[in-house]
Structures are given as structure tokens and as C-alpha cells.
Scaffold this motif. Structure first.
Motif, mmCIF file in Angstrom:
data_model
loop_
_atom_site.group_PDB
_atom_site.id
_atom_site.type_symbol
_atom_site.label_atom_id
_atom_site.label_comp_id
_atom_site.label_asym_id
_atom_site.label_seq_id
_atom_site.Cartn_x
_atom_site.Cartn_y
_atom_site.Cartn_z
ATOM 1 N N ALA A 96 0.864 -1.181 0.000
ATOM 2 C CA ALA A 96 0.000 0.000 0.000
ATOM 3 C C ALA A 96 0.898 1.228 0.000
ATOM 4 C CB ALA A 96 -0.908 0.000 1.218
ATOM 5 N N VAL A 97 0.685 2.085 -0.993
ATOM 6 C CA VAL A 97 1.400 3.358 -1.034
ATOM 7 C C VAL A 97 0.462 4.378 -0.404
ATOM 8 C CG1 VAL A 97 2.466 5.106 -2.494
ATOM 9 C CG2 VAL A 97 2.662 2.674 -3.102
ATOM 10 N N ILE A 98 0.903 4.924 0.702
ATOM 11 C CA ILE A 98 0.089 5.833 1.501
ATOM 12 C C ILE A 98 0.483 7.272 1.204
ATOM 13 C CG2 ILE A 98 -0.663 6.426 3.836
ATOM 14 C CD1 ILE A 98 -1.064 3.415 3.007
ATOM 15 N N SER A 99 -0.493 8.059 0.772
ATOM 16 C CA SER A 99 -0.254 9.486 0.567
ATOM 17 C C SER A 99 -0.460 10.192 1.896
ATOM 18 C CB SER A 99 -1.234 10.040 -0.474
ATOM 19 O OG SER A 99 -1.129 11.451 -0.527
ATOM 20 N N ARG A 100 0.560 10.914 2.310
ATOM 21 C CA ARG A 100 0.435 11.707 3.532
ATOM 22 C C ARG A 100 0.727 13.173 3.212
ATOM 23 N NH1 ARG A 100 5.490 9.495 7.178
ATOM 24 N NH2 ARG A 100 7.118 9.922 5.675
ATOM 25 N N ALA A 101 0.148 13.607 2.112
ATOM 26 C CA ALA A 101 0.292 15.000 1.687
ATOM 27 C C ALA A 101 -0.324 15.910 2.744
ATOM 28 C CB ALA A 101 -0.396 15.202 0.337
ATOM 29 N N TRP A 140 -12.774 -0.400 -3.305
ATOM 30 C CA TRP A 140 -13.604 0.358 -2.364
ATOM 31 C C TRP A 140 -12.939 0.542 -1.003
ATOM 32 C CZ3 TRP A 140 -14.943 -1.862 2.219
ATOM 33 C CH2 TRP A 140 -14.810 -3.259 2.304
ATOM 34 N N PHE A 141 -12.222 -0.474 -0.535
ATOM 35 C CA PHE A 141 -11.667 -0.409 0.817
ATOM 36 C C PHE A 141 -10.517 0.575 0.933
ATOM 37 C CE2 PHE A 141 -10.243 -4.266 -1.347
ATOM 38 C CZ PHE A 141 -8.864 -4.139 -1.320
ATOM 39 N N ALA A 142 -9.993 1.053 -0.187
ATOM 40 C CA ALA A 142 -8.963 2.093 -0.144
ATOM 41 C C ALA A 142 -9.550 3.426 0.306
ATOM 42 C CB ALA A 142 -8.306 2.245 -1.510
ATOM 43 N N PHE A 143 -10.877 3.512 0.338
ATOM 44 C CA PHE A 143 -11.557 4.756 0.699
ATOM 45 C C PHE A 143 -12.418 4.602 1.949
ATOM 46 C CE2 PHE A 143 -10.840 4.379 -3.834
ATOM 47 C CZ PHE A 143 -10.054 5.490 -4.064
ATOM 48 N N ASP A 144 -12.351 3.452 2.597
ATOM 49 C CA ASP A 144 -13.167 3.181 3.779
ATOM 50 C C ASP A 144 -12.331 3.469 5.027
ATOM 51 O OD1 ASP A 144 -14.152 1.339 6.043
ATOM 52 O OD2 ASP A 144 -15.805 1.285 4.595
ATOM 53 N N ARG A 145 -12.750 4.461 5.811
ATOM 54 C CA ARG A 145 -11.947 4.897 6.959
ATOM 55 C C ARG A 145 -11.763 3.795 7.992
ATOM 56 N NH1 ARG A 145 -8.527 8.361 5.400
ATOM 57 N NH2 ARG A 145 -7.667 7.760 7.373
ATOM 58 N N GLU A 146 -12.733 2.907 8.166
ATOM 59 C CA GLU A 146 -12.577 1.822 9.137
ATOM 60 C C GLU A 146 -11.465 0.866 8.699
ATOM 61 O OE1 GLU A 146 -15.148 -1.656 11.424
ATOM 62 O OE2 GLU A 146 -16.198 -0.159 10.222
ATOM 63 N N VAL A 147 -11.445 0.521 7.424
ATOM 64 C CA VAL A 147 -10.377 -0.336 6.898
ATOM 65 C C VAL A 147 -9.040 0.381 7.009
ATOM 66 C CG1 VAL A 147 -9.470 -1.490 4.837
ATOM 67 C CG2 VAL A 147 -11.923 -1.603 5.347
ATOM 68 N N LEU A 148 -9.014 1.648 6.620
ATOM 69 C CA LEU A 148 -7.748 2.392 6.660
ATOM 70 C C LEU A 148 -7.202 2.476 8.077
ATOM 71 C CD1 LEU A 148 -8.467 5.269 4.107
ATOM 72 C CD2 LEU A 148 -7.427 3.020 3.721
ATOM 73 N N ALA A 149 -8.074 2.700 9.051
ATOM 74 C CA ALA A 149 -7.625 2.749 10.445
ATOM 75 C C ALA A 149 -7.069 1.394 10.869
ATOM 76 C CB ALA A 149 -8.773 3.174 11.353
ATOM 77 N N ALA A 150 -7.724 0.317 10.464
ATOM 78 C CA ALA A 150 -7.242 -1.025 10.794
ATOM 79 C C ALA A 150 -5.889 -1.305 10.147
ATOM 80 C CB ALA A 150 -8.265 -2.076 10.363
ATOM 81 N N PHE A 151 -5.632 -0.678 8.999
ATOM 82 C CA PHE A 151 -4.347 -0.842 8.310
ATOM 83 C C PHE A 151 -3.285 0.120 8.840
ATOM 84 C CE2 PHE A 151 -6.223 -2.640 4.068
ATOM 85 C CZ PHE A 151 -6.585 -3.798 4.729
ATOM 86 N N GLY A 152 -3.631 0.931 9.848
ATOM 87 C CA GLY A 152 -2.663 1.808 10.492
ATOM 88 C C GLY A 152 -2.535 3.190 9.904
ATOM 89 N N LEU A 153 -3.508 3.619 9.080
ATOM 90 C CA LEU A 153 -3.432 4.948 8.489
ATOM 91 C C LEU A 153 -3.995 5.991 9.445
ATOM 92 C CD1 LEU A 153 -3.225 3.079 5.938
ATOM 93 C CD2 LEU A 153 -4.178 5.004 4.679
ATOM 94 N N GLU A 155 -5.803 9.674 10.209
ATOM 95 C CA GLU A 155 -7.021 10.270 9.648
ATOM 96 C C GLU A 155 -6.737 11.115 8.403
ATOM 97 O OE1 GLU A 155 -11.005 10.616 9.310
ATOM 98 O OE2 GLU A 155 -10.039 9.455 10.900
ATOM 99 N N ASP A 156 -5.548 11.723 8.330
ATOM 100 C CA ASP A 156 -5.229 12.576 7.186
ATOM 101 C C ASP A 156 -4.413 11.841 6.111
ATOM 102 O OD1 ASP A 156 -2.860 12.405 8.615
ATOM 103 O OD2 ASP A 156 -2.346 14.523 8.374
ATOM 104 N N GLU A 157 -4.318 10.525 6.190
ATOM 105 C CA GLU A 157 -3.602 9.743 5.175
ATOM 106 C C GLU A 157 -4.602 9.028 4.268
ATOM 107 O OE1 GLU A 157 0.585 8.513 7.244
ATOM 108 O OE2 GLU A 157 -1.157 7.269 7.762
ATOM 109 N N ARG A 158 -4.171 8.812 3.025
ATOM 110 C CA ARG A 158 -5.019 8.135 2.038
ATOM 111 C C ARG A 158 -4.197 7.111 1.270
ATOM 112 N NH1 ARG A 158 -7.841 12.492 -1.606
ATOM 113 N NH2 ARG A 158 -5.690 12.899 -2.097
ATOM 114 N N ILE A 159 -4.898 6.166 0.677
ATOM 115 C CA ILE A 159 -4.237 5.163 -0.162
ATOM 116 C C ILE A 159 -4.068 5.734 -1.572
ATOM 117 C CG2 ILE A 159 -4.455 2.883 -1.245
ATOM 118 C CD1 ILE A 159 -4.089 2.465 1.660
#
Length: 189
Positions: A96-101, A140-153, A155-159
């Protein structure tokens, strides 16, 4: 230089369901990740980071996706849930490439986001050069905040993308490419 051009002309995306082991691992995966990090990065902000899903971690991530899908779609059949669960299980390695712009006084968010996209593409090219293949997807799960939180992202990070890596199980075919005359103009001509 000719080898690089030949590689770029041949690179194709391979859907994850057509990727199998082996995939890059150990020192080779570390080298690929280091290559992917060598992208344009105005201001040296490093506005991205990488999360590697391999081995048992792929199963754990797949269970998160299945659970959240079931919660969001209680009417879904078991087959539909299983289809979603397998999305991260086809390829032996998923990155997963995480954008933390983040807002910056000089470097626009857009440039930072493009840098994350460059990481995705550079990783695919590097994998192809190592003899593997891959695919850059979100789902779809690249945009789901619950999945992203479980993956360690945060709140201001995106896939920016999930890069699925492995060895092709079928011949790599090309797709139709754009007609250059339809997408290229010359300024002032």
C-alpha cells in the motif's frame, strides 16, 4: 539506455488473480521499495509511506476487508464476502502506497499527491525489471476509513494505490493504447 526503453515499452499491468508466488521478498523486496522511493519529491517532504502486506499479514488484512464489507453489506452472500476477502490474497506481495500529503507553505498538495503516484509507477517498473509483474489498484476499501484505520493509516492519510506483485500465471497481453494524435498537441502550432 536501450534496455530501459525496451522495458518501458513492454511493461503491462497483470490483474492480481493472475499473479502467484514467487514475488519479491527479503533483500530483493527491500531493494524494490528503495527504488520506488527514488521519485521526484519537491521540498524533500517524503509525502508518502509504504505498508507491506505479505505472508500471514495478507490474511489478516483480508479478514478486515471481509468483515467491513459484511458490515456495510448485510445482504451480501457468502460468495460475495469471500470475493472481497480474496482481493488482497491473489498476489504474494501487496504494497500500500500511503499518501500523507499535508499543507505546506511552498509545495502544493497536488505535487505531493503526484509524488505518491510516482512511487506506485516506479514500483511497478522496478518489479517488471526484476522479472515480476504487478498491478496498481485501489478498490472500495482504499476509501473506507474503518479499513484504513485497521491498516494503520492516520485520519489525514489516504491510499494512493495497492501495488500487487508476483509472477504472472498466464501470458501477459497488451491492451489498446491511446492514439497519440488524439492526445498530443503542440503549443503554438
Amino acid at each position: 539506455m536501450t534496455d530501459t526503453l525496451a522495458l518501458l515499452k513492454q511493461r503491462r499491468s497483470v490483474p492480481p488473480q493472475f499473479l502467484a508466488a514467487p514475488g519479491p521478498e527479503g533483500a530483493q523486496l527491500d531493494e524494490l521499495l528503495a527504488i520506488a522511493a527514488r521519485v521526484p519529491d519537491h521540498g524533500k517532504l517524503v509525502p508518502w509511506r509504504l505498508v507491506v502486506f505479505e505472508g500471514a499479514a495478507r490474511e489478516q488484512a483480508a479478514e478486515v476487508v471481509a468483515r467491513v464489507f459484511r458490515e456495510r453489506n448485510p445482504q451480501a452472500s457468502d460468495d460475495q464476502v469471500e470475493f472481497e476477502r480474496k482481493r488482497l490474497l491473489h498476489a504474494p506481495v501487496v504494497v500500500a502506497v500511503i499518501s500523507r500529503a499535508r499543507e505546506h507553505v511552498k509545495i502544493p498538495l497536488w505535487e505531493q499527491e503526484l509524488s505518491a503516484g510516482a512511487v506506485c509507477m516506479t514500483m511497478l517498473i522496478g518489479a517488471y525489471a526484476m522479472g515480476y509483474a504487478g498491478s496498481w489498484l485501489t478498490n472500495w476499501f482504499a476509501f473506507d476509513r474503518e479499513v484504513l484505520a485497521a491498516f494503520g493509516l492516520a485520519e489525514d492519510e489516504r491510499i494512493a494505490g495497492f501495488i500487487h506483485l508476483g509472477t504472472p500465471t498466464a501470458p501477459i497481453t497488451d491492451r489498446d493504447r491511446p492514439v497519440m494524435a488524439e492526445i498530443v498537441t503542440r503549443y503554438g502550432a
